[in-house]
Scaffold this motif. Structure first.
Motif, PDB file in Angstrom:
ATOM      1  N   GLN A 121      39.421  40.847  38.704  1.00  0.00           N
ATOM      2  CA  GLN A 121      39.659  40.130  37.907  1.00  0.00           C
ATOM      3  C   GLN A 121      40.802  39.734  38.078  1.00  0.00           C
ATOM      4  OE1 GLN A 121      37.766  41.934  34.285  1.00  0.00           O
ATOM      5  NE2 GLN A 121      39.616  42.964  34.022  1.00  0.00           N
ATOM      6  N   LEU A 122      42.493  40.078  38.380  1.00  0.00           N
ATOM      7  CA  LEU A 122      43.664  39.369  38.410  1.00  0.00           C
ATOM      8  C   LEU A 122      43.438  39.082  40.313  1.00  0.00           C
ATOM      9  CD1 LEU A 122      46.078  41.054  36.436  1.00  0.00           C
ATOM     10  CD2 LEU A 122      44.810  38.762  36.570  1.00  0.00           C
ATOM     11  N   MET A 123      43.202  40.288  40.898  1.00  0.00           N
ATOM     12  CA  MET A 123      43.648  40.430  41.863  1.00  0.00           C
ATOM     13  C   MET A 123      42.832  39.247  43.083  1.00  0.00           C
ATOM     14  SD  MET A 123      45.076  43.529  42.971  1.00  0.00           S
ATOM     15  CE  MET A 123      45.984  43.438  44.819  1.00  0.00           C
ATOM     16  N   SER A 124      43.306  38.353  43.717  1.00  0.00           N
ATOM     17  CA  SER A 124      43.183  37.247  44.718  1.00  0.00           C
ATOM     18  C   SER A 124      42.070  37.726  45.658  1.00  0.00           C
ATOM     19  CB  SER A 124      43.881  35.922  45.320  1.00  0.00           C
ATOM     20  OG  SER A 124      44.455  35.424  43.614  1.00  0.00           O
ATOM     21  N   GLY A 125      42.080  38.874  46.119  1.00  0.00           N
ATOM     22  CA  GLY A 125      41.304  39.440  47.620  1.00  0.00           C
ATOM     23  C   GLY A 125      40.113  39.098  47.142  1.00  0.00           C
ATOM     24  N   ALA A 126      39.832  39.783  46.145  1.00  0.00           N
ATOM     25  CA  ALA A 126      38.127  39.302  45.873  1.00  0.00           C
ATOM     26  C   ALA A 126      37.973  38.634  45.033  1.00  0.00           C
ATOM     27  CB  ALA A 126      38.700  40.477  44.473  1.00  0.00           C
ATOM     28  N   LYS A 127      39.113  37.326  45.217  1.00  0.00           N
ATOM     29  CA  LYS A 127      37.847  36.269  45.296  1.00  0.00           C
ATOM     30  C   LYS A 127      37.573  35.153  46.868  1.00  0.00           C
ATOM     31  CE  LYS A 127      39.625  35.032  40.812  1.00  0.00           C
ATOM     32  NZ  LYS A 127      39.686  36.211  40.258  1.00  0.00           N
ATOM     33  N   ALA A 128      37.922  36.497  47.247  1.00  0.00           N
ATOM     34  CA  ALA A 128      36.935  35.797  48.776  1.00  0.00           C
ATOM     35  C   ALA A 128      35.563  36.122  49.259  1.00  0.00           C
ATOM     36  CB  ALA A 128      37.579  36.991  50.000  1.00  0.00           C
ATOM     37  N   GLY A 129      35.782  37.111  47.491  1.00  0.00           N
ATOM     38  CA  GLY A 129      33.947  37.637  47.007  1.00  0.00           C
ATOM     39  C   GLY A 129      33.845  38.642  47.765  1.00  0.00           C
ATOM     40  N   ALA A 130      33.042  39.519  47.243  1.00  0.00           N
ATOM     41  CA  ALA A 130      32.231  40.535  47.487  1.00  0.00           C
ATOM     42  C   ALA A 130      31.407  40.445  48.537  1.00  0.00           C
ATOM     43  CB  ALA A 130      31.360  41.484  46.153  1.00  0.00           C
ATOM     44  N   ARG A 131      31.253  39.750  49.380  1.00  0.00           N
ATOM     45  CA  ARG A 131      29.925  39.842  50.024  1.00  0.00           C
ATOM     46  C   ARG A 131      29.631  38.994  51.077  1.00  0.00           C
ATOM     47  NH1 ARG A 131      28.195  42.406  44.907  1.00  0.00           N
ATOM     48  NH2 ARG A 131      27.348  44.085  45.573  1.00  0.00           N
ATOM     49  N   GLN A 132      29.333  38.553  52.574  1.00  0.00           N
ATOM     50  CA  GLN A 132      29.210  37.404  53.335  1.00  0.00           C
ATOM     51  C   GLN A 132      27.892  36.903  53.861  1.00  0.00           C
ATOM     52  OE1 GLN A 132      32.830  38.277  55.636  1.00  0.00           O
ATOM     53  NE2 GLN A 132      31.588  36.729  56.901  1.00  0.00           N
ATOM     54  N   ASN A 133      27.136  35.656  53.787  1.00  0.00           N
ATOM     55  CA  ASN A 133      26.092  35.885  53.788  1.00  0.00           C
ATOM     56  C   ASN A 133      26.232  35.421  55.672  1.00  0.00           C
ATOM     57  OD1 ASN A 133      24.457  36.139  51.745  1.00  0.00           O
ATOM     58  ND2 ASN A 133      24.506  33.899  51.362  1.00  0.00           N
ATOM     59  N   ASN A 134      25.115  35.989  56.721  1.00  0.00           N
ATOM     60  CA  ASN A 134      25.002  35.508  57.732  1.00  0.00           C
ATOM     61  C   ASN A 134      25.778  35.386  58.549  1.00  0.00           C
ATOM     62  OD1 ASN A 134      22.934  32.887  56.967  1.00  0.00           O
ATOM     63  ND2 ASN A 134      24.375  31.946  56.020  1.00  0.00           N
ATOM     64  N   THR A 135      26.277  36.591  58.777  1.00  0.00           N
ATOM     65  CA  THR A 135      27.477  37.585  59.427  1.00  0.00           C
ATOM     66  C   THR A 135      26.734  38.729  60.506  1.00  0.00           C
ATOM     67  OG1 THR A 135      28.392  37.146  57.390  1.00  0.00           O
ATOM     68  CG2 THR A 135      29.639  38.837  59.232  1.00  0.00           C
ATOM     69  N   VAL A 136      27.829  38.904  61.042  1.00  0.00           N
ATOM     70  CA  VAL A 136      27.776  39.424  62.360  1.00  0.00           C
ATOM     71  C   VAL A 136      29.289  40.250  62.055  1.00  0.00           C
ATOM     72  CG1 VAL A 136      27.998  39.818  64.803  1.00  0.00           C
ATOM     73  CG2 VAL A 136      26.188  38.366  63.939  1.00  0.00           C
ATOM     74  N   MET A 137      29.163  41.243  62.232  1.00  0.00           N
ATOM     75  CA  MET A 137      30.001  42.524  61.520  1.00  0.00           C
ATOM     76  C   MET A 137      30.107  43.528  62.709  1.00  0.00           C
ATOM     77  SD  MET A 137      31.005  43.998  57.934  1.00  0.00           S
ATOM     78  CE  MET A 137      29.801  45.540  57.954  1.00  0.00           C
ATOM     79  N   PHE A 138      31.590  44.001  62.639  1.00  0.00           N
ATOM     80  CA  PHE A 138      31.430  45.224  63.956  1.00  0.00           C
ATOM     81  C   PHE A 138      32.852  46.109  63.117  1.00  0.00           C
ATOM     82  CE2 PHE A 138      34.651  47.242  66.721  1.00  0.00           C
ATOM     83  CZ  PHE A 138      33.307  48.150  67.509  1.00  0.00           C
ATOM     84  N   ILE A 139      32.249  46.989  63.043  1.00  0.00           N
ATOM     85  CA  ILE A 139      32.676  48.146  62.684  1.00  0.00           C
ATOM     86  C   ILE A 139      33.119  49.722  64.058  1.00  0.00           C
ATOM     87  CG2 ILE A 139      33.214  49.936  61.022  1.00  0.00           C
ATOM     88  CD1 ILE A 139      31.667  48.314  58.867  1.00  0.00           C
ATOM     89  N   SER A 140      34.007  49.522  64.083  1.00  0.00           N
ATOM     90  CA  SER A 140      35.013  50.767  65.040  1.00  0.00           C
ATOM     91  C   SER A 140      34.318  51.676  64.521  1.00  0.00           C
ATOM     92  CB  SER A 140      35.484  50.352  65.857  1.00  0.00           C
ATOM     93  OG  SER A 140      37.182  51.365  65.342  1.00  0.00           O
TER      94      SER A 140
END
Lengths: 310, 310, 310
Positions: A121-140
């Protein structure tokens, strides 16, 4: 025929929510997904040998109070991906996934951006959105306590690969009772002439009965948006009882709408079983220039609800 | 409680797709369902005795890259029906089903109207649409190599049973290494004053390492639409490796927009297991008057992806 | 992995429907959910000890003839809730549930507001709507033959808790072959300056081969809406065969559109198994001022279909 290839899981959450302090007066609602988003998921994994496995996940978010789809009307709006995992290296995901900086926020917020006092509600980190589409993601895989996460969300604009592109990542260090994480996100505008970029740093420590944490965010948005967010968080797990509290300070430095806001929030969850819990939460937001709480307008919110996971 | 009455199945497919040759330049995307449509299905069958069984199927198509529903926003947009099957005779379906001529197209196209070179991009057999609503369909049991399929899609217009009606069928002969099939479809316009009618004839033969096939379509559309399509197709299955190639020629004879177009396409699929595969494909379309490829504009497309079935 | 926490169930129903007597002439359709709404559901229950259990249910309604979502485009439009049950007391539901007066209607209508002669076509009890959102509902355990049901649907209007609020309940007495039930519903308008209130009283008795029932409804709508509905119903279960018949009389007393209408309806269901049935039904509506049948316009409807449950 017993299902051997797909696992069904989910969580249904509903609460009575009272919001007050808004210009039109108090409002009482029955809401869905107050302490945790209501969902129904399907997932599976296949061992391909040699330490490699393939996996998929489809997770639908729904509003149990109205029967509609959550996430603005998406069937599998929470998550959806297919990918490959290599033991000792990590996993590659293709699809719609959580934004790394958002997962950094849910790591520091004991309420995981839910309940009355959802940090986003206050922190803008969340303003990046919770999820992203069309994404290739790597988690080590975790190595010596370190975990890396990288996400590339294609903008899908012809002739301009940078337009609408979303790049992000996070680096986590976790050893024993200590966890630190830094998350970064950059989202370009539709012509790639400007971009929002957010950084969130967090650290938390388990002191025994109390887990205490701190976080700090630096936000540069499209145009003149410029803010700093701070969060202090406590979690006290006592058997079936869990107490959570946060204090968030927002320092908005944009010339056009300078303000300072802070929020106090608390939540209590009581586990009736491993799968079922009752909960209560409240939040108070100081600044009437910033009165959009998670579930509507007003500067105070009280929740009383239950969740059931399966 | 083990599920005994319903079987859950599905397939998740995602690929990096590069399209070039479009007026706005190259575009790179993460797409869903490139080699095979992403889906989640539920089906069941009940033996009623005497060789009769009842069955149902619900198949949801989704876009794993965005979380949305496929087929223009339908929950069970791929297929949905309930029906009865009588041994030695055939099965009657009621619901939303595949169009017989479309299934004729996917029989000759080694890529089954998927991958970069989806035959339906050029061939009008697919223009009848992949699926039809409000349909009663009969598929006979195979007898001496012959199979018949008939579909009646109600137009549901008051006072005019022929308006918007879709009629179709196919006849298949399959013996040993040889398969031939003819499919026909007729779709009336909203007042039943005109109709599109398409015929597709195909034949293929398994020469051992190579399956080769040919197809020819005669298309008369609403108004002056008039075209002939030809397809030559090769499939080379080599254990875990499958190579596919097609050449398609379209001869559009409509007075208003006469043109000739051809497409070259190839695909390669590598099975990591029975359920999981990696794949690559490309397509080149000759005619800039006809540059709508399956996944967008341009005359060249390259795909690299994976699919996971369950 | 056998699913132990969630049970999947459903029903797929489709029929050929002929409507006639409408101004544009006869219409023939393939419809979904004619004898019973097509659905796919997920539910679970957890024993918490001490006679308490937690439960959830998500029930999706779909149109098998077109692949779309039913209930106006809702993913889980039929029902969705989470709740707690206490043995010997009752159960508390939170979510989207059936309206108590609507369940009173489906108790007296042998066709459960389905088939050609769905009682809700004429009877205003159904006009309260089949389901209500944002609702906390309590259903008592049966005690000495009595069951109580109470539902509170929050209006969710800021500053006015009564606005758009829906309140309802029912009281059922059931002993041996006799059942009586009274249902009440009150729905306020958006400013709480007026309200619709409906009462439906029903009774039925199982005489052996024949179950006979009567019902009477008093309807006061928003503004001058004022009507009385009467229903007489018969059900004759004969092994695999079930015969159903209803006569409904509507006496509309509103000054603006006074009329009298009545409907005759019959239905026949033949069980191929416990899970699968074939059925036929018809309905005739007397009054051309009131020609909206369940599936469209006209004053006569004939259905022939099948359903499969799982």
């Amino acid at each position: 025929h017993a299902q051997s290839n797909v696992q069904i899981y989910g969580l249904i959450d509903s609460a009575v929510v009272v919001e007050s302090g808004g210009p039109k007066g108090r409002i009482t609602k029955l809401e869905s997904g107050v302490s945790n988003g209501s969902r129904l998921g399907f997932k599976g994994e296949e061992d391909l040998g040699g330490g490699t496995s393939a996996f998929f996940l489809l997770e639908s978010g729904m509003l149990v109070d109205t029967g509609g789809m959550d996430q603005g009307g998406l069937l599998f709006g929470r998550q959806g991906y297919v990918g490959l995992r290599q033991k000792d290296i990590g996993a590659l995901y293709m699809g719609r996934v959580y934004v790394p900086i958002y997962q950094t926020l849910t790591t520091i917020d004991p309420m995981a951006n839910q309940y009355a006092g959802a940090a986003g509600q206050l922190m803008s980190g969340a303003k990046a959105g919770a999820r992203q589409n069309n994404t290739v993601m790597f988690i080590s895989e975790e190595m010596q306590g370190w975990t890396t996460q990288l996400a590339y969300g294609a903008g899908e604009v012809a002739g301009n690969a940078a337009a609408s592109r979303q790049l992000g990542g996070s680096l986590t260090y976790s050893r024993g009772d200590f966890t630190a994480r830094i998350g970064y996100n950059q989202t370009n505008n539709a012509t790639a002439t400007d971009s929002a970029h957010n950084t969130l740093m967090i650290a938390k420590y388990n002191f025994g009965p109390v887990i205490a944490g701190l976080g700090y965010a630096i936000n540069h948005g499209i145009g003149s948006i410029d803010s700093r967010d701070s969060i202090a968080a406590l979690t006290i797990p006592l058997g079936k009882h869990t107490l959570m509290a946060t204090y968030i300070d927002k320092n908005d430095r944009a010339t056009s709408h300078k303000y300072r806001a802070h929020q106090y929030a608390g939540a209590y969850s009581y586990a009736l079983s491993k799968r079922t819990a009752l909960y209560a939460s409240f939040a108070y937001l100081s600044n009437t220039n910033f009165t959009t709480t998670r579930f509507g307008s007003g500067n105070r919110e009280y929740d009383l609800g239950m969740r059931f996971s399966f």
